[in-house]
Write a protein that holds these residues in place. Structure first.
Motif, short mmCIF file in Angstrom:
data_model
loop_
_atom_site.label_atom_id
_atom_site.label_comp_id
_atom_site.label_asym_id
_atom_site.label_seq_id
_atom_site.Cartn_x
_atom_site.Cartn_y
_atom_site.Cartn_z
N PRO A 37 0.82 -1.22 0.00
CA PRO A 37 0.00 0.00 0.00
C PRO A 37 0.85 1.27 0.00
CG PRO A 37 -0.21 -1.16 2.10
CD PRO A 37 0.56 -2.05 1.17
N ILE A 38 2.04 1.20 0.56
CA ILE A 38 2.93 2.36 0.52
C ILE A 38 3.28 2.67 -0.93
CG2 ILE A 38 5.25 3.24 1.08
CD1 ILE A 38 5.09 1.48 3.65
N LYS A 39 3.72 1.64 -1.65
CA LYS A 39 4.12 1.83 -3.05
C LYS A 39 2.93 2.18 -3.94
CE LYS A 39 8.10 -1.12 -2.44
NZ LYS A 39 8.66 -2.46 -2.60
N SER A 40 1.79 1.59 -3.66
CA SER A 40 0.59 1.89 -4.45
C SER A 40 0.21 3.36 -4.32
CB SER A 40 -0.59 1.03 -4.01
OG SER A 40 -0.36 -0.31 -4.31
N GLU A 41 0.16 3.85 -3.08
CA GLU A 41 -0.20 5.25 -2.87
C GLU A 41 0.86 6.19 -3.43
OE1 GLU A 41 -1.91 6.54 0.81
OE2 GLU A 41 -2.78 4.55 1.18
N TRP A 42 2.14 5.82 -3.27
CA TRP A 42 3.23 6.65 -3.78
C TRP A 42 3.17 6.72 -5.31
CZ3 TRP A 42 6.03 10.20 -1.69
CH2 TRP A 42 7.22 10.63 -2.28
N ALA A 43 2.93 5.58 -5.95
CA ALA A 43 2.83 5.54 -7.41
C ALA A 43 1.66 6.38 -7.90
CB ALA A 43 2.69 4.10 -7.89
N ARG A 44 0.52 6.26 -7.23
CA ARG A 44 -0.67 7.03 -7.60
C ARG A 44 -0.39 8.53 -7.42
NH1 ARG A 44 -3.96 3.68 -5.47
NH2 ARG A 44 -3.85 4.50 -3.36
N LEU A 53 3.67 7.12 -11.01
CA LEU A 53 4.81 6.26 -11.30
C LEU A 53 4.34 4.88 -11.73
CD1 LEU A 53 6.98 7.20 -8.18
CD2 LEU A 53 7.19 8.11 -10.50
N ASP A 54 5.26 4.09 -12.22
CA ASP A 54 4.99 2.72 -12.64
C ASP A 54 4.95 1.82 -11.41
OD1 ASP A 54 5.03 0.12 -13.60
OD2 ASP A 54 6.70 0.45 -14.98
N LEU A 55 3.76 1.42 -11.00
CA LEU A 55 3.60 0.61 -9.79
C LEU A 55 4.30 -0.73 -9.90
CD1 LEU A 55 2.48 0.08 -6.97
CD2 LEU A 55 0.34 -0.68 -8.05
N TYR A 83 14.55 0.89 -10.28
CA TYR A 83 13.46 1.88 -10.28
C TYR A 83 13.00 2.14 -8.85
CZ TYR A 83 9.16 4.20 -11.92
OH TYR A 83 8.16 5.10 -12.17
N LYS A 84 12.78 1.06 -8.09
CA LYS A 84 12.34 1.20 -6.70
C LYS A 84 13.39 1.95 -5.88
CE LYS A 84 12.74 -2.30 -3.87
NZ LYS A 84 12.51 -3.58 -3.19
N GLU A 85 14.66 1.62 -6.10
CA GLU A 85 15.73 2.25 -5.33
C GLU A 85 15.79 3.75 -5.59
OE1 GLU A 85 17.18 0.72 -2.88
OE2 GLU A 85 16.11 -1.10 -3.47
N LYS A 86 15.42 4.16 -6.79
CA LYS A 86 15.42 5.58 -7.14
C LYS A 86 14.44 6.37 -6.26
CE LYS A 86 14.34 8.37 -11.22
NZ LYS A 86 13.99 8.29 -12.64
N TYR A 87 13.35 5.72 -5.85
CA TYR A 87 12.31 6.40 -5.08
C TYR A 87 12.27 5.98 -3.61
CZ TYR A 87 10.66 7.79 -9.64
OH TYR A 87 10.58 8.33 -10.89
N ARG A 88 13.09 5.03 -3.21
CA ARG A 88 13.02 4.46 -1.86
C ARG A 88 13.12 5.52 -0.76
NH1 ARG A 88 13.99 -0.58 0.80
NH2 ARG A 88 14.65 -1.60 -1.11
N ARG A 89 14.11 6.37 -0.81
CA ARG A 89 14.33 7.36 0.25
C ARG A 89 13.12 8.28 0.42
NH1 ARG A 89 19.91 10.15 -0.02
NH2 ARG A 89 20.34 7.95 0.08
N ASP A 90 12.59 8.79 -0.68
CA ASP A 90 11.43 9.68 -0.59
C ASP A 90 10.19 8.94 -0.09
OD1 ASP A 90 12.94 11.85 -1.43
OD2 ASP A 90 12.42 11.56 -3.54
#
Length: 189
Positions: A38-45, A49-51, A60-67
Motif C-alpha cells: 500500500p505504501i508503493k501503491s499510494e506513492w505511485a498514484r 509512477l509505474d507501480l 526503479y524502486k531504489e530511485k524512489y526508496r528514500r522519498d
C-alpha cells in the motif's frame, strides 16, 4: 484459528525469499502480505509512477526508496497502523479461499509489531527475525546507502528484544532444511 507470522530483518537477509518458500510449503491456505504494497501503491498514484516497477526489486524502486520512506514516516506519525491496516484489508478482500496463515514479509518497525499484536493478539501472532552476515547480504546485492540503511525503516527493530524466533539465513543450511526448521519452530503445518 488464523496464524500471522511477522518476518523482519535487514535488507537482503532473505525476507521475501523465506516468505515465498514458507507459502509454497503451506500450500493454498496461506497468503503473503507486504506492508510495502500500500505504501508503493499510494506513492505511485501520488506521483504517477509505474507501480509494477516500484513493486519489483530493481533500480526503479531504489530511485524512489528514500522519498517513500520519508513520506510513509509522515503518514505513520499520524496513524502508526495505517499501512498495516491497508495491507491486511487488501489481503482479506482478495482472498479467494479461507486463509489459515498470513505471512507478513516486511515488518520494519516496533509499531508494526504493536499494531498486529493489538489487532490480533499474541495467540495469533508470531515474530520471526531473520539475520544474515554483512558479507552474505553484500553477495546478495546489498550495498550500504546513507539515508536508507541508517534510518528508522531499517534500524527500528535492531534493539527489539521480544522476537519469538531469531534465525540465521546465511545460505549455510540447505533451503529445505531451513524451511522445515522454521515450520517446526513456528508450529505450523
Amino acid at each position: 484459528m488464523m496464524k500471522i507470522i511477522l518476518i523482519s530483518g535487514k535488507r537482503k537477509c532473505g525476507k521475501d525469499y523465506i516468505a515465498e518458500r514458507l507459502q509454497k510449503r503451506l500450500t493454498n491456505c496461506s497468503k503473503i502480505v507486504r506492508i510495502s504494497e500500500p505504501i508503493k501503491s499510494e506513492w505511485a498514484r501520488k506521483l504517477q509512477l509505474d507501480l509494477s516497477a516500484l513493486l519489483s526489486d530493481g533500480p526503479y524502486k531504489e530511485k524512489y526508496r528514500r522519498d517513500m520512506i520519508v513520506w510513509s514516516d509522515e503518514v505513520r506519525a499520524r496513524d502508526y497502523g495505517y499501512f498495516c491496516r491497508a495491507a491486511m484489508a487488501e489481503a482479506m478482500e482478495t482472498a479467494d479461499h479461507p486463509i489459515s496463515y498470513i505471512i507478513v514479509s516486511d515488518i520494519r518497525r516496533k509499531n508494526d509489531i504493536k499494531w498486529f499484536l493489538e489487532q490480533y493478539g499474541p495467540q495469533m501472532v508470531q515474530t520471526l527475525r531473520l539475520t544474515s552476515r554483512i558479507e552474505v547480504r553484500k553477495a546478495r546485492g546489498w550495498k550500504f546507502t546513507q539515508g536508507i540503511d541508517d534510518v528508522t525503516s531499517e534500524c527500528d527493530l535492531d534493539d527489539y528484544q521480544s522476537f519469538d524466533h531469531v534465525v540465521a539465513n546465511d545460505g549455510i543450511t540447505e533451503d529445505h532444511k531451513l524451511i522445515e526448521h522454521l515450520i517446526d519452530i513456528l508450529q505450523i503445518q
